[in-house]
Design an enzyme around this catalytic site. Structure first.
Site, PDB file in Angstrom:
ATOM      1  N   ASN A 142       0.806  -1.222   0.000  1.00  0.00           N
ATOM      2  CA  ASN A 142       0.000   0.000   0.000  1.00  0.00           C
ATOM      3  C   ASN A 142       0.844   1.281   0.000  1.00  0.00           C
ATOM      4  OD1 ASN A 142       0.706  -0.663   2.707  1.00  0.00           O
ATOM      5  ND2 ASN A 142      -0.979   0.566   3.506  1.00  0.00           N
ATOM      6  N   GLY A 194       1.683  -5.250   7.516  1.00  0.00           N
ATOM      7  CA  GLY A 194       0.702  -5.996   6.744  1.00  0.00           C
ATOM      8  C   GLY A 194      -0.486  -6.368   7.600  1.00  0.00           C
ATOM      9  N   SER A 195      -1.136  -7.453   7.253  1.00  0.00           N
ATOM     10  CA  SER A 195      -2.364  -7.853   7.945  1.00  0.00           C
ATOM     11  C   SER A 195      -2.077  -8.403   9.330  1.00  0.00           C
ATOM     12  CB  SER A 195      -3.107  -8.908   7.121  1.00  0.00           C
ATOM     13  OG  SER A 195      -2.424 -10.152   7.171  1.00  0.00           O
ATOM     14  N   GLY A 210       0.732 -11.078  10.596  1.00  0.00           N
ATOM     15  CA  GLY A 210       1.581 -10.616  11.695  1.00  0.00           C
ATOM     16  C   GLY A 210       1.614 -11.596  12.851  1.00  0.00           C
ATOM     17  N   GLU A 266       3.569  -3.683  12.318  1.00  0.00           N
ATOM     18  CA  GLU A 266       2.590  -2.619  12.064  1.00  0.00           C
ATOM     19  C   GLU A 266       1.481  -3.268  11.274  1.00  0.00           C
ATOM     20  OE1 GLU A 266       0.227  -0.317  10.634  1.00  0.00           O
ATOM     21  OE2 GLU A 266       1.764   0.351   9.214  1.00  0.00           O
ATOM     22  N   CYS A 305      -3.752   1.717   6.630  1.00  0.00           N
ATOM     23  CA  CYS A 305      -4.113   1.222   7.961  1.00  0.00           C
ATOM     24  C   CYS A 305      -4.638   2.334   8.867  1.00  0.00           C
ATOM     25  CB  CYS A 305      -2.911   0.553   8.618  1.00  0.00           C
ATOM     26  SG  CYS A 305      -2.311  -0.897   7.754  1.00  0.00           S
ATOM     27  N   GLU A 313       7.820   2.712  15.309  1.00  0.00           N
ATOM     28  CA  GLU A 313       8.733   3.112  14.258  1.00  0.00           C
ATOM     29  C   GLU A 313       8.787   4.635  14.210  1.00  0.00           C
ATOM     30  OE1 GLU A 313       8.707   0.086  10.745  1.00  0.00           O
ATOM     31  OE2 GLU A 313       6.611   0.450  11.269  1.00  0.00           O
TER      32      GLU A 313
END
Length: 460
Positions: free
Chosen positions: A132, A208-209, A213, A230, A264, A439
């Site tokens: 994304n 990602g999802s 994760g 994340e 997200c 992050e």
């Protein structure tokens, strides 16, 4: 014949490129090479590492338009967004370069001697980036990891490997040591899994999802391997009756339509106090209908296509399920091109139950729901009624209410009278199933270090 990744232009469905897909043997080779490169890089003076990273930033800046156009082709991002993304990579490298010379330990008062801490690099870091925001999110981890003295192996998403491969070429052009920053395109279950399970990888950074994760976290646990995750989000946009409704309504569309809703942090749950609900919808509805959806290369375009046919089918299934299964649901739809491309119109849903799938699950497309609330306590209850906690916004003129709500909403990144979630100067990450770790910001480099404590006796 080696397996290949097929990169499609989401706006036209035309083949842009085919890229060889890495497998476990490629990961083994990359880790061995990165391990050697990392030793000399970690031994270099911090000022020398900083100098090389600044050259990398300058090289990215010199190729800004090239990188942006490549992102438009492989990801379908609008040209303005793609230019911002390339510029964000440049800025992250510059910011991280400054940290290389300021990665300080501490002197801790103790009896009988001197106690100091030393921050040492982890070694080789594996970064698994999403489709994304391919460039900036890859740089969120890569820039501070390199600045802290680590090597990085980046696995881009299957659909968007081209900008990552080009960044690796620019890194070498800028003087980054060979094999220090490597890009391995490949499939998640193959190349991504090999990175996670490789004993030579000290840390995995994954965006990602939530589902994937959790799998990565479980596999990393077997080696007590560090992770930063994340993951998903279902962020609220809380509009109190005392807010500037015109400003809140004007800002709401792109808070969930930016990047076609594939974000997200997208504010996809618009919570509006009941006494302002009708007026807010009067303001919001025409704004949704007027969003310009079309050719990402056109400077006037505000929203492009979704990334893939699979993502288009996923988004369509959520909206069809909501509108077909409940007679109370109404949909406001904008316009989208017909013909080739993965197009879905901006969509606003009202009349849903607060626990409907569209209201609590991450759709990851240009779809938002509007739900009424009664008072401050009800707004907080609704805002926290998902397992996610990544971002959110609070619109009010009452400073006390803004502070109370900010403390009460379970999310890692909040904005008051704004939808701005991400700045490279400030920490970013989520609560709950939105992830683990932080992050960006002033502490980004320390996430890629070990703390070593050294006591030196001064007693005779």
């Amino acid at each position: 014949m080696p397996h290949e990744l097929h990169v499609l232009n989401p706006a036209t469905e035309e083949l842009v490129a085919t890229v060889p897909a890495a497998g476990p043997a490629d990961v083994d080779t990359a880790v061995a090479l990165a391990t050697e490169a990392q030793r000399s890089w970690a031994a270099a003076a911090p000022a020398d590492r900083a100098r090389v990273l600044r050259r990398f930033a300058a090289t990215v800046d010199a190729h800004l338009e090239e990188l942006a156009l490549l992102e438009v082709r492989e990801a379908g991002h609008t040209l303005g967004n793609a230019r911002w993304e390339a510029g964000n990579v440049r800025d992250l490298l510059d910011y991280a370069a400054g940290g290389a010379e300021r990665l300080n330990g501490r002197q801790i008062p103790v009896p009988g001697g001197l106690d100091i801490t030393i921050l040492e690099p982890l070694g080789v870091v594996g970064v698994i980036a999403p489709w994304n925001f391919p460039m900036p999110i890859a740089a969120w981890a890569t820039a501070p990891a390199l600045a802290a003295g680590n090597a990085v192996i980046l696995k881009p998403a299957e659909t968007t490997p081209l900008t990552a491969l080009r960044l690796a070429e620019l890194a070498l052009e800028a003087g980054l040591p060979e094999h220090l920053f490597q890009v391995l395109p490949g499939e998640g279950p193959v190349a991504g899994n090999a990175l996670v399970e490789h004993p030579g990888i000290a840390k995995i950074v994954f965006t990602g999802s939530t589902r994937v994760g959790k799998q990565i976290m479980a596999k990393a646990a077997g080696q007590v391997k560090r992770v930063t995750l994340e993951l998903g989000g279902k962020s609220p946009n809380i509009v109190f009756a005392d807010a500037d409704l015109e400003a809140a309504a004007a800002a709401a569309p792109m808070a969930f339509l930016d990047n076609s809703g594939q974000d997200c942090c997208a504010r996809t749950r618009i919570l509006v106090q009941r006494q302002a609900y009708d007026r807010f919808l009067e303001l919001l509805t025409p704004a949704i209908e007027e969003i310009v959806v079309g050719d990402p290369r056109d400077e006037r375009t505000q929203m492009g296509p979704l990334i893939s046919r699979a993502q288009l089918d996923r988004v369509r299934s959520y909206v069809d399920g909501a509108t077909e299964n409940s007679p109370t649901v109404e949909a406001v739809r904008g316009k989208a091109p017909e013909g080739p491309g993965f197009w879905f119109p901006p969509t606003l849903l009202t009349g849903l139950a607060e626990d409907a799938p569209c209201a609590v699950e991450e759709v990851f497309g240009p779809v938002a729901v509007v739900l009424p609330f009664e008072d401050e306590a009800d707004a907080i209850r609704l805002a926290n009624a998902t397992p996610y906690g990544l971002s959110g916004s609070i619109w009010t003129r009452d400073v006390g209410r803004a502070l109370r709500a900010s403390r009460a909403v379970r999310a890692g990144n909040l904005s008051v009278n704004s939808h701005s979630s991400v700045r490279y100067w400030t920490p970013f990450g989520g609560f709950g199933q939105s992830g683990l770790g932080r992050e960006l910001g002033p502490d980004a480099l320390t996430a890629f270090t070990e703390t070593k404590n050294v006591f030196i006796s001064t007693e005779a």
